[in-house]
Design an enzyme around this catalytic site. Structure first.
Site, PDB file in Angstrom:
ATOM      1  N   SER A 121      -7.304   5.409   4.271  1.00  0.00           N
ATOM      2  CA  SER A 121      -7.288   4.562   3.063  1.00  0.00           C
ATOM      3  C   SER A 121      -7.712   3.143   3.423  1.00  0.00           C
ATOM      4  O   SER A 121      -8.424   2.474   2.674  1.00  0.00           O
ATOM      5  CB  SER A 121      -5.884   4.506   2.466  1.00  0.00           C
ATOM      6  OG  SER A 121      -5.685   5.580   1.596  1.00  0.00           O
ATOM      7  N   LYS A 133       5.474   2.462   8.578  1.00  0.00           N
ATOM      8  CA  LYS A 133       4.347   3.289   9.061  1.00  0.00           C
ATOM      9  C   LYS A 133       3.139   2.402   9.343  1.00  0.00           C
ATOM     10  O   LYS A 133       2.491   2.524  10.375  1.00  0.00           O
ATOM     11  CB  LYS A 133       4.007   4.334   7.993  1.00  0.00           C
ATOM     12  CG  LYS A 133       3.241   5.510   8.509  1.00  0.00           C
ATOM     13  CD  LYS A 133       2.925   6.500   7.403  1.00  0.00           C
ATOM     14  CE  LYS A 133       4.152   7.203   6.880  1.00  0.00           C
ATOM     15  NZ  LYS A 133       3.856   8.110   5.765  1.00  0.00           N
ATOM     16  N   LYS A 140       5.122   2.016  -2.961  1.00  0.00           N
ATOM     17  CA  LYS A 140       5.084   3.423  -3.381  1.00  0.00           C
ATOM     18  C   LYS A 140       5.227   3.477  -4.887  1.00  0.00           C
ATOM     19  O   LYS A 140       5.848   2.594  -5.496  1.00  0.00           O
ATOM     20  CB  LYS A 140       6.244   4.203  -2.740  1.00  0.00           C
ATOM     21  CG  LYS A 140       6.004   5.695  -2.713  1.00  0.00           C
ATOM     22  CD  LYS A 140       5.091   6.085  -1.569  1.00  0.00           C
ATOM     23  CE  LYS A 140       4.790   7.547  -1.518  1.00  0.00           C
ATOM     24  NZ  LYS A 140       3.983   7.870  -0.326  1.00  0.00           N
ATOM     25  N   THR A 187      -4.896  13.053   6.157  1.00  0.00           N
ATOM     26  CA  THR A 187      -3.481  13.206   6.531  1.00  0.00           C
ATOM     27  C   THR A 187      -3.276  14.521   7.284  1.00  0.00           C
ATOM     28  O   THR A 187      -2.658  14.548   8.359  1.00  0.00           O
ATOM     29  CB  THR A 187      -2.569  13.133   5.287  1.00  0.00           C
ATOM     30  OG1 THR A 187      -2.884  11.940   4.586  1.00  0.00           O
ATOM     31  CG2 THR A 187      -1.101  13.115   5.676  1.00  0.00           C
ATOM     32  N   ASN A 243      -2.628  19.201  -0.244  1.00  0.00           N
ATOM     33  CA  ASN A 243      -3.552  18.340   0.494  1.00  0.00           C
ATOM     34  C   ASN A 243      -3.245  18.329   1.994  1.00  0.00           C
ATOM     35  O   ASN A 243      -4.112  18.566   2.833  1.00  0.00           O
ATOM     36  CB  ASN A 243      -3.433  16.932  -0.110  1.00  0.00           C
ATOM     37  CG  ASN A 243      -4.454  15.980   0.439  1.00  0.00           C
ATOM     38  OD1 ASN A 243      -4.834  16.073   1.593  1.00  0.00           O
ATOM     39  ND2 ASN A 243      -4.911  15.063  -0.386  1.00  0.00           N
ATOM     40  N   LYS A 282       0.855  -1.195   0.000  1.00  0.00           N
ATOM     41  CA  LYS A 282       0.000   0.000   0.000  1.00  0.00           C
ATOM     42  C   LYS A 282       0.882   1.232   0.000  1.00  0.00           C
ATOM     43  O   LYS A 282       1.841   1.314   0.783  1.00  0.00           O
ATOM     44  CB  LYS A 282      -0.857  -0.008   1.288  1.00  0.00           C
ATOM     45  CG  LYS A 282      -1.830   1.141   1.389  1.00  0.00           C
ATOM     46  CD  LYS A 282      -3.180   0.762   0.844  1.00  0.00           C
ATOM     47  CE  LYS A 282      -4.137   1.914   0.714  1.00  0.00           C
ATOM     48  NZ  LYS A 282      -3.906   2.755  -0.461  1.00  0.00           N
TER      49      LYS A 282
HETATM   50  P1  NAP Z   1       0.346  18.226  -2.707  1.00  0.00           P
HETATM   51  O1  NAP Z   1      -1.123  18.288  -2.504  1.00  0.00           O
HETATM   52  O2  NAP Z   1       0.894  18.076  -4.066  1.00  0.00           O
HETATM   53  O3  NAP Z   1       0.982  19.512  -2.012  1.00  0.00           O
HETATM   54  C1  NAP Z   1       2.347  19.754  -1.977  1.00  0.00           C
HETATM   55  C2  NAP Z   1       2.524  21.203  -1.611  1.00  0.00           C
HETATM   56  O4  NAP Z   1       3.908  21.487  -1.463  1.00  0.00           O
HETATM   57  C3  NAP Z   1       2.002  22.156  -2.693  1.00  0.00           C
HETATM   58  O5  NAP Z   1       1.489  23.306  -2.084  1.00  0.00           O
HETATM   59  C4  NAP Z   1       3.290  22.486  -3.459  1.00  0.00           C
HETATM   60  O6  NAP Z   1       3.220  23.710  -4.150  1.00  0.00           O
HETATM   61  C5  NAP Z   1       4.235  22.589  -2.296  1.00  0.00           C
HETATM   62  N1  NAP Z   1       5.630  22.534  -2.678  1.00  0.00           N
HETATM   63  C6  NAP Z   1       6.244  21.751  -3.615  1.00  0.00           C
HETATM   64  N2  NAP Z   1       7.557  22.021  -3.635  1.00  0.00           N
HETATM   65  C7  NAP Z   1       7.771  22.993  -2.702  1.00  0.00           C
HETATM   66  C8  NAP Z   1       8.892  23.699  -2.230  1.00  0.00           C
HETATM   67  N3  NAP Z   1      10.098  23.437  -2.731  1.00  0.00           N
HETATM   68  N4  NAP Z   1       8.731  24.641  -1.254  1.00  0.00           N
HETATM   69  C9  NAP Z   1       7.514  24.892  -0.731  1.00  0.00           C
HETATM   70  N5  NAP Z   1       6.402  24.257  -1.121  1.00  0.00           N
HETATM   71  C10 NAP Z   1       6.539  23.321  -2.098  1.00  0.00           C
HETATM   72  O7  NAP Z   1       0.989  17.027  -1.853  1.00  0.00           O
HETATM   73  P2  NAP Z   1       0.489  16.438  -0.483  1.00  0.00           P
HETATM   74  O8  NAP Z   1      -0.379  15.272  -0.766  1.00  0.00           O
HETATM   75  O9  NAP Z   1       0.032  17.549   0.390  1.00  0.00           O
HETATM   76  O10 NAP Z   1       1.857  15.830   0.074  1.00  0.00           O
HETATM   77  C11 NAP Z   1       2.831  16.641   0.734  1.00  0.00           C
HETATM   78  C12 NAP Z   1       3.819  15.727   1.446  1.00  0.00           C
HETATM   79  O11 NAP Z   1       3.092  14.912   2.374  1.00  0.00           O
HETATM   80  C13 NAP Z   1       4.599  14.758   0.570  1.00  0.00           C
HETATM   81  O12 NAP Z   1       5.871  14.555   1.153  1.00  0.00           O
HETATM   82  C14 NAP Z   1       3.814  13.456   0.687  1.00  0.00           C
HETATM   83  O13 NAP Z   1       4.610  12.312   0.447  1.00  0.00           O
HETATM   84  C15 NAP Z   1       3.394  13.539   2.141  1.00  0.00           C
HETATM   85  N6  NAP Z   1       2.228  12.720   2.460  1.00  0.00           N
HETATM   86  C16 NAP Z   1       1.047  12.916   1.827  1.00  0.00           C
HETATM   87  C17 NAP Z   1      -0.043  12.126   2.167  1.00  0.00           C
HETATM   88  C18 NAP Z   1      -1.412  12.327   1.546  1.00  0.00           C
HETATM   89  O14 NAP Z   1      -2.357  11.650   1.956  1.00  0.00           O
HETATM   90  N7  NAP Z   1      -1.570  13.235   0.618  1.00  0.00           N
HETATM   91  C19 NAP Z   1       0.094  11.117   3.128  1.00  0.00           C
HETATM   92  C20 NAP Z   1       1.329  10.949   3.767  1.00  0.00           C
HETATM   93  C21 NAP Z   1       2.386  11.768   3.418  1.00  0.00           C
HETATM   94  P3  NAP Z   1       2.600  23.776  -5.645  1.00  0.00           P
HETATM   95  O15 NAP Z   1       1.126  23.488  -5.494  1.00  0.00           O
HETATM   96  O16 NAP Z   1       2.894  25.164  -6.036  1.00  0.00           O
HETATM   97  O17 NAP Z   1       3.306  22.717  -6.435  1.00  0.00           O
END
Ligand code: NAP
Length: 457
Positions: A390, A102, A114, A199, A250, A78
């Site tokens: 999930s 995790k 992944k 999350t 997100n 997953k």
């Molecule tokens: P997301 O919706 O794509 O959001 C990522 C955010 O980070 C966006 O605002 C993006 O900006 C910004 N960003 C990208 N590069 C950056 C930088 N260099 N400096 C500052 N901001 C930056 O992704 P997400 O789902 O929130 O995931 C974020 C992190 O959480 C990742 O590491 C992911 O692996 C982790 N995570 C996510 C989940 C989940 O359920 N979504 C679960 C566990 C862990 P732009 O929109 O301008 O690109």
């Protein structure tokens, strides 16, 4: 696998090896631990393809794409599928291992996997992203599925991509109970209420639980202790705090909104950032207005004075990288890995760091902060809300019985609280080992199952 991940796993194995009460019946302890080290440090499978995708201008591109399956001793693989230009094999392997641990830590009955597609999704039209998502499923359709490997969204992907992917999976595998093939789908398409927010809500909960519930309940004990964890949490407890949130997607936007709405802790979110900009206001930012703005602007924060006026938000526009070194008490990292490193760690002023993103703090920075008494709530503990919900989505899809949003949040918080309760008292007695303690616990759980499955010889 990253050398720093290898080290934390090896340290966990060493600690368990020394603990004679752990798996006392193993016939050859040294050999079993050597096997464990090999199992943990290598994924079961690495699938790689170059997706052949026609673009809107009729040119054809080949896009590197990965699905890594780390370990499935605890259940089907997953993990999310990341859409980002920095995606590479080593990173995906590392993230898949983190998923295995995790799930083990939070007792979610899944293994770790992944995926990744090496594109900047902002540079593709919706039609092109649809073609890329469907191609991904076609290329990996034999290795994924509701009982084999269940992908979910990650950075750069969301419910739209999961809906497309599930539709493609259904087309390729008629007759299969397809609802469990992907999680993070839209609610109309079999997703779970509350999955999108899970999350971010979970990330904020870990902070609130640590700094409010846990410190409140243990104030007297903590005040008698001179360990740096006790000092830092007490110093911060019950006083006005400034918080900065890196990443407003997100995870970041939901966590920021949770913080904005939480009245138990006196805090202001003074800064948020995305890939383009940092917005700063010492008096606190209007987070709901920023969330509304991103909804109609392709996820982007306002980055010009005119856009700030349109959004009705008062803020100073700063460089995106300046966020992590702003004068704040709490830093919530929700963008991507390696954001606090040797070159910027000394300029960080925060006393608490929450890892919403995966691996945003490097090992050097982690050691540095531990020595300085900065409390880190690590990724493995903080950002499991997505995979927990999930799991609820997968269950609901199999049963075709759906929970209310309230029920989902109740179950989510219950599960995260159980893990926090298990880890925090240990942390109190063993300062600055929260990350290590979480890893030890996860490795312990996985090893026990591997041993009982007869795999440790
Ligand atoms: P997301 O919706 O794509 O959001 C990522 C955010 O980070 C966006 O605002 C993006 O900006 C910004 N960003 C990208 N590069 C950056 C930088 N260099 N400096 C500052 N901001 C930056 O992704 P997400 O789902 O929130 O995931 C974020 C992190 O959480 C990742 O590491 C992911 O692996 C982790 N995570 C996510 C989940 C989940 O359920 N979504 C679960 C566990 C862990 P732009 O929109 O301008 O690109």
């Amino acid at each position: 696998m990253h050398t720093e991940t290898k080290k934390i796993i090896q340290d966990s194995l060493d600690a368990l090896f020394e603990n004679e009460t752990f798996l006392p019946d193993i016939p050859n302890r040294t050999q079993a631990f050597t096997s464990l080290s090999a199992i943990l440090s290598t994924p079961n499978n690495i699938h790689k393809s170059f997706l052949r995708v026609p673009l809107d201008d009729e040119s054809v591109v080949r896009i590197p794409a990965y699905r890594v399956q780390h370990n499935n001793a605890l259940g089907p693989y997953k993990g999310g599928i990341r859409f980002h230009e920095s995606v590479n094999e080593e990173e995906v392997v590392n993230l898949a291992l983190l998923m295995t641990l995790k799930n083990a830590l939070h007792q979610v009955p899944f293994g770790g996997g992944k995926g990744g597609i090496a594109i900047n999704p902002h540079e593709y039209s919706a039609k092109e992203l649809n073609a890329i998502s469907r191609k991904y499923v076609r290329y990996f359709s034999d290795v994924i599925g509701p009982d084999k490997d269940i992908p979910a969204p990650d950075m750069g992907s969301g419910e739209r991509e999961m809906d497309w992917m599930m539709a493609e999976y259904k087309l390729i595998h008629p007759g299969i109970a397809y609802l469990g093939s992907f999680t993070g789908k839209s609610v109309v398409n079999g997703g779970s209420l509350g999955r999108r927010e899970a999350t971010g809500k979970g990330v904020y909960f870990t902070f609130r639980y640590l700094l409010y519930d846990y410190v409140k309940a243990n104030e007297e004990l903590l005040s008698k202790s001179d360990n740096p964890f006790a000092k830092t949490t007490l110093e911060i407890y019950n006083r006005p705090l400034k918080m900065a949130v890196q990443g407003f997607g997100n995870v970041g936007s939901v966590a920021a909104l949770e913080a904005y709405n939480c009245k138990l802790i006196q805090h202001k979110i003074v800064a948020v950032s995305d890939r383009n900009v940092t917005l700063f206001n010492e008096e606190g930012l209007n987070i709901p207005a920023l969330v509304d703005f991103t909804k109609t602007n392709d996820g982007d924060l306002p980055s010009t004075e005119k856009q700030l006026l349109d959004a009705e938000v008062k803020a100073e526009i700063k460089d995106r990288n300046s966020l992590v070194t702003l004068p704040v008490d709490v830093l919530l990292l929700a963008a991507m890995e390696n954001q606090i490193r040797e070159d910027n760690m000394k300029d960080v002023k925060a006393r608490i760091i929450i890892e919403g993103a995966n691996a945003p703090t490097t090992t050097e920075a982690d050691h540095y902060f531990n020595d300085k008494g900065v409390v880190i709530i690590p990724d493995i503990l903080a950002n499991a809300g997505g995979v927990i919900v999930s799991y609820f989505e997968w269950l609901q899809g199999r049963e075709t019985q759906f929970y209310t949003e309230k029920e989902v949040y109740r179950l989510l918080i219950k599960k995260m609280k159980e893990t926090m309760d298990m880890m925090l008292p240990q942390y109190y007695g063993d300062p600055f080992a929260l990350r290590q303690n979480c890893f030890i616990h996860a490795v312990m759980r996985l090893s026990t199952v591997l041993y009982h499955q007869g795999k440790l010889y």
